[in-house]
Design a protein around this motif. Sequence first.
Motif, PDB file in Angstrom:
ATOM      1  N   GLN A  14       0.827  -1.216   0.000  1.00 59.85           N
ATOM      2  CA  GLN A  14       0.000   0.000   0.000  1.00 59.85           C
ATOM      3  C   GLN A  14       0.857   1.261   0.000  1.00 59.85           C
ATOM      4  OE1 GLN A  14      -2.175   0.229   3.644  1.00 59.85           O
ATOM      5  NE2 GLN A  14      -2.199  -1.957   3.966  1.00 59.85           N
ATOM      6  N   PHE A  15       2.124   1.121   0.391  1.00 62.09           N
ATOM      7  CA  PHE A  15       2.954   2.324   0.533  1.00 62.09           C
ATOM      8  C   PHE A  15       3.842   2.566  -0.675  1.00 62.09           C
ATOM      9  CE2 PHE A  15       1.901   0.703   4.690  1.00 62.09           C
ATOM     10  CZ  PHE A  15       1.331   1.828   5.268  1.00 62.09           C
ATOM     11  N   ALA A  16       4.191   1.481  -1.375  1.00 65.27           N
ATOM     12  CA  ALA A  16       4.967   1.614  -2.602  1.00 65.27           C
ATOM     13  C   ALA A  16       4.773   0.323  -3.385  1.00 65.27           C
ATOM     14  CB  ALA A  16       6.448   1.816  -2.289  1.00 65.27           C
ATOM     15  N   PRO A  17       4.520   0.432  -4.692  1.00 70.09           N
ATOM     16  CA  PRO A  17       4.299  -0.785  -5.470  1.00 70.09           C
ATOM     17  C   PRO A  17       5.582  -1.601  -5.554  1.00 70.09           C
ATOM     18  CG  PRO A  17       4.408   1.142  -6.898  1.00 70.09           C
ATOM     19  CD  PRO A  17       4.439   1.643  -5.497  1.00 70.09           C
ATOM     20  N   ASN A  18       5.438  -2.911  -5.610  1.00 70.96           N
ATOM     21  CA  ASN A  18       6.586  -3.802  -5.794  1.00 70.96           C
ATOM     22  C   ASN A  18       7.737  -3.571  -4.831  1.00 70.96           C
ATOM     23  OD1 ASN A  18       5.363  -4.934  -8.140  1.00 70.96           O
ATOM     24  ND2 ASN A  18       6.015  -3.108  -9.268  1.00 70.96           N
ATOM     25  N   PRO A  19       7.494  -3.744  -3.548  1.00 70.64           N
ATOM     26  CA  PRO A  19       8.635  -3.653  -2.628  1.00 70.64           C
ATOM     27  C   PRO A  19       9.638  -4.753  -2.964  1.00 70.64           C
ATOM     28  CG  PRO A  19       6.726  -4.592  -1.519  1.00 70.64           C
ATOM     29  CD  PRO A  19       6.261  -4.122  -2.864  1.00 70.64           C
ATOM     30  N   GLU A  20      10.914  -4.456  -2.785  1.00 74.45           N
ATOM     31  CA  GLU A  20      11.936  -5.486  -2.987  1.00 74.45           C
ATOM     32  C   GLU A  20      12.093  -6.255  -1.683  1.00 74.45           C
ATOM     33  OE1 GLU A  20      15.895  -4.190  -4.120  1.00 74.45           O
ATOM     34  OE2 GLU A  20      16.713  -6.065  -3.334  1.00 74.45           O
ATOM     35  N   ILE A  21      11.687  -7.519  -1.687  1.00 74.07           N
ATOM     36  CA  ILE A  21      11.789  -8.337  -0.470  1.00 74.07           C
ATOM     37  C   ILE A  21      13.214  -8.839  -0.377  1.00 74.07           C
ATOM     38  CG2 ILE A  21      10.955 -10.383   0.697  1.00 74.07           C
ATOM     39  CD1 ILE A  21       8.281  -9.873  -0.853  1.00 74.07           C
ATOM     40  N   TYR A  22      13.962  -8.267   0.563  1.00 69.98           N
ATOM     41  CA  TYR A  22      15.395  -8.558   0.629  1.00 69.98           C
ATOM     42  C   TYR A  22      15.680  -9.792   1.470  1.00 69.98           C
ATOM     43  CZ  TYR A  22      20.322  -8.053   1.667  1.00 69.98           C
ATOM     44  OH  TYR A  22      21.652  -8.302   1.820  1.00 69.98           O
ATOM     45  N   SER A  23      14.912  -9.982   2.523  1.00 70.71           N
ATOM     46  CA  SER A  23      15.079 -11.173   3.353  1.00 70.71           C
ATOM     47  C   SER A  23      13.755 -11.404   4.062  1.00 70.71           C
ATOM     48  CB  SER A  23      16.189 -10.983   4.381  1.00 70.71           C
ATOM     49  OG  SER A  23      15.752 -10.131   5.425  1.00 70.71           O
ATOM     50  N   VAL A  24      13.710 -12.407   4.928  1.00 74.09           N
ATOM     51  CA  VAL A  24      12.456 -12.745   5.599  1.00 74.09           C
ATOM     52  C   VAL A  24      11.918 -11.557   6.401  1.00 74.09           C
ATOM     53  CG1 VAL A  24      13.533 -13.708   7.675  1.00 74.09           C
ATOM     54  CG2 VAL A  24      11.334 -14.598   6.899  1.00 74.09           C
ATOM     55  N   ASP A  25      12.799 -10.664   6.846  1.00 70.56           N
ATOM     56  CA  ASP A  25      12.326  -9.576   7.709  1.00 70.56           C
ATOM     57  C   ASP A  25      12.719  -8.186   7.214  1.00 70.56           C
ATOM     58  OD1 ASP A  25      15.036  -9.748   8.248  1.00 70.56           O
ATOM     59  OD2 ASP A  25      14.785  -9.135  10.319  1.00 70.56           O
ATOM     60  N   GLU A  26      13.098  -8.066   5.948  1.00 66.17           N
ATOM     61  CA  GLU A  26      13.546  -6.776   5.440  1.00 66.17           C
ATOM     62  C   GLU A  26      13.045  -6.531   4.033  1.00 66.17           C
ATOM     63  OE1 GLU A  26      17.851  -5.569   5.716  1.00 66.17           O
ATOM     64  OE2 GLU A  26      17.809  -7.449   6.805  1.00 66.17           O
ATOM     65  N   ALA A  27      12.729  -5.296   3.725  1.00 64.78           N
ATOM     66  CA  ALA A  27      12.345  -4.963   2.352  1.00 64.78           C
ATOM     67  C   ALA A  27      12.800  -3.538   2.036  1.00 64.78           C
ATOM     68  CB  ALA A  27      10.838  -5.089   2.173  1.00 64.78           C
ATOM     69  N   PHE A  28      13.073  -3.306   0.756  1.00 65.45           N
ATOM     70  CA  PHE A  28      13.359  -1.951   0.283  1.00 65.45           C
ATOM     71  C   PHE A  28      12.155  -1.431  -0.482  1.00 65.45           C
ATOM     72  CE2 PHE A  28      17.650  -3.806   0.567  1.00 65.45           C
ATOM     73  CZ  PHE A  28      18.276  -2.846   1.341  1.00 65.45           C
ATOM     74  N   LEU A  29      11.794  -0.161  -0.236  1.00 68.89           N
ATOM     75  CA  LEU A  29      10.688   0.456  -0.952  1.00 68.89           C
ATOM     76  C   LEU A  29      11.201   1.699  -1.660  1.00 68.89           C
ATOM     77  CD1 LEU A  29       9.380  -0.959   1.690  1.00 68.89           C
ATOM     78  CD2 LEU A  29       7.382   0.364   1.068  1.00 68.89           C
ATOM     79  N   HIS A  30      10.680   1.906  -2.854  1.00 62.94           N
ATOM     80  CA  HIS A  30      11.030   3.114  -3.595  1.00 62.94           C
ATOM     81  C   HIS A  30       9.951   4.149  -3.323  1.00 62.94           C
ATOM     82  CE1 HIS A  30      13.684   4.824  -6.588  1.00 62.94           C
ATOM     83  NE2 HIS A  30      12.623   5.437  -7.084  1.00 62.94           N
ATOM     84  N   LEU A  31      10.287   5.157  -2.528  1.00 62.74           N
ATOM     85  CA  LEU A  31       9.290   6.152  -2.126  1.00 62.74           C
ATOM     86  C   LEU A  31       9.257   7.316  -3.110  1.00 62.74           C
ATOM     87  CD1 LEU A  31       9.755   6.232   1.748  1.00 62.74           C
ATOM     88  CD2 LEU A  31       8.208   4.863   0.363  1.00 62.74           C
ATOM     89  N   PRO A  32       8.152   8.045  -3.114  1.00 63.30           N
ATOM     90  CA  PRO A  32       8.042   9.193  -4.029  1.00 63.30           C
ATOM     91  C   PRO A  32       9.098  10.259  -3.729  1.00 63.30           C
ATOM     92  CG  PRO A  32       6.185   9.105  -2.509  1.00 63.30           C
ATOM     93  CD  PRO A  32       6.924   7.829  -2.350  1.00 63.30           C
ATOM     94  N   ASP A  33       9.355  11.111  -4.712  1.00 58.99           N
ATOM     95  CA  ASP A  33      10.392  12.125  -4.558  1.00 58.99           C
ATOM     96  C   ASP A  33       9.990  13.260  -3.623  1.00 58.99           C
ATOM     97  OD1 ASP A  33      12.204  10.878  -6.163  1.00 58.99           O
ATOM     98  OD2 ASP A  33      11.446  11.801  -8.007  1.00 58.99           O
ATOM     99  N   ASP A  34       8.702  13.408  -3.399  1.00 57.95           N
ATOM    100  CA  ASP A  34       8.172  14.496  -2.585  1.00 57.95           C
ATOM    101  C   ASP A  34       8.684  14.395  -1.140  1.00 57.95           C
ATOM    102  OD1 ASP A  34       6.768  16.332  -1.231  1.00 57.95           O
ATOM    103  OD2 ASP A  34       4.776  15.553  -1.724  1.00 57.95           O
ATOM    104  N   THR A  35       9.771  15.119  -0.851  1.00 55.73           N
ATOM    105  CA  THR A  35      10.451  14.936   0.436  1.00 55.73           C
ATOM    106  C   THR A  35       9.600  15.345   1.624  1.00 55.73           C
ATOM    107  OG1 THR A  35      11.459  17.079   0.041  1.00 55.73           O
ATOM    108  CG2 THR A  35      12.811  15.143  -0.407  1.00 55.73           C
ATOM    109  N   SER A  36       8.608  16.189   1.400  1.00 55.90           N
ATOM    110  CA  SER A  36       7.820  16.647   2.542  1.00 55.90           C
ATOM    111  C   SER A  36       6.986  15.512   3.132  1.00 55.90           C
ATOM    112  CB  SER A  36       6.907  17.801   2.107  1.00 55.90           C
ATOM    113  OG  SER A  36       5.999  17.323   1.129  1.00 55.90           O
ATOM    114  N   ARG A  37       6.723  14.480   2.335  1.00 56.47           N
ATOM    115  CA  ARG A  37       5.843  13.410   2.824  1.00 56.47           C
ATOM    116  C   ARG A  37       6.600  12.207   3.372  1.00 56.47           C
ATOM    117  NH1 ARG A  37       3.208  11.325  -1.803  1.00 56.47           N
ATOM    118  NH2 ARG A  37       2.266   9.873  -0.347  1.00 56.47           N
ATOM    119  N   LEU A  38       7.929  12.172   3.164  1.00 53.77           N
ATOM    120  CA  LEU A  38       8.673  10.938   3.453  1.00 53.77           C
ATOM    121  C   LEU A  38       8.499  10.450   4.883  1.00 53.77           C
ATOM    122  CD1 LEU A  38      11.992  11.498   1.476  1.00 53.77           C
ATOM    123  CD2 LEU A  38      10.034  10.066   0.900  1.00 53.77           C
ATOM    124  N   ARG A  39       8.710  11.363   5.823  1.00 55.47           N
ATOM    125  CA  ARG A  39       8.674  10.933   7.216  1.00 55.47           C
ATOM    126  C   ARG A  39       7.305  10.387   7.604  1.00 55.47           C
ATOM    127  NH1 ARG A  39      11.292  10.624  11.841  1.00 55.47           N
ATOM    128  NH2 ARG A  39       9.833  10.677  13.566  1.00 55.47           N
TER     129      ARG A  39
END
Length: 414
Positions: free
Chosen positions: A86-111
Amino acid sequence: MDCNNFFVSCERTVRPDLEKKPVLVLSNNDGCVIARSNEVKALGIKMGQPFFQIKELVKRHGIHCFSSNFILYEDISHRVMQLLEQFAPNPEIYSVDEAFLHLPDDTSRLRQIGIDIVKTIDQQVGVPVSVGIAPTKTLAKAAADIAKKDARYHGVACVDTPEKIATLQSMLPIGDVWGIGRRYAKFLISNGILTAKDFVDKPQQWVRRHMSVMGEKTWRELQGEPCFEYNRSPEKRQQIMVSRSFASVITTFEALREPVALFAASAAHKLRQQGMVAAQIEVFLSNGRFPADNAAKVWQSTIVSFATPVSNTTEITNAALLGLKSIVSKSVKYKQAGVVLRSLSHQEGIQADLFDTIDHDKHQKISAVMDRINQSYGRNYLRLAIQATESPSRQEMLSSKQPTRPDERNKKKH
DNA sequence: TCTGGGGTCCTAGGACCC
DNA sequence: TCTGGGGTCCTAGGACCC
């Protein structure tokens, strides 16, 4: 996104009464510690520490110990990863307990996105997670680490300006950098490099010369230059391994057949789930990392090739047993065995061997039927007669009878 | 008595090709 | 006495990750 003390957190979803209590999870064969609650970390128990060394501490502090239950962990992992969509399409599942997400460029919303991720997973799965937000994977990992350790971050650290990157660099011990392991950490510290900042201050050529291309990429990533790609659909596996240590030594071919057949069947099943076939299987035996009676270390292995790549349990098990027979020797006290499927390719488009006389199609169909039946009635409900019915490893502290049938698992969940 | 089980990538060196 | 210069592929071993 990184789950905190993941295996411990999984056990706590089943046993909420263990919140705030010291909890640890053991490796296969109940050998060493592979997950610790914060309370256990505070007692000074280390990751990977042999269990027998801490039995006194466990008793004294009433630490709750669990054998690992990977069926449970994988189930919870799957639910966490699904929520990330729901937060970013196609998260990269790196391990059983970790994933990388590609977030939008809009820095004001990141946090705010980070905060929402932490809150959603906590509410819907009951697992605490940390989020690190940064321009590269290496910096994001470091940020997530800080968010995990310092409660003031409330689980989210955002490193999105040059100033914050510089601060992170000087806070980060060199050995905690993703990609710097024990060997390189020792080497770097002996060269006076104690933090990530010391490291990036070194000339690029020096890093390349002593640590090759991987070290060089880490050096660039720490400065905000992405080198490790965001990998939406990771390539298929290159090998599939199943191996276990034994609860007690095994010395005969007859007794080794059952666990090796079990490993082969398990590896073959994983292979089919990936939609792949293997051209080779390696079988190995060893007397363990710490042989009894000061015996010399033994490591025996052999590779059996298939004329036509296969994924069915019968042919793969036969090959494994053939290999086993060729390497097993008398008077070795075996503590560990395993199989590795290699030379994997996609099922479609395999080349049939001209002189092949085996009816692979029949075997593949049998395995497909077995998979369907086991899907409904539980893992290993239907199996080859030679196969062991239980793990050869010690597992004395399982949290519950392992949920094997999907319908039982669902009952529990709801 | 007791020390896990999976994976990845990179490099160097040898075999082999033309 | 003198013996090229390019490739590719494979494997073992070493580093790393969770």
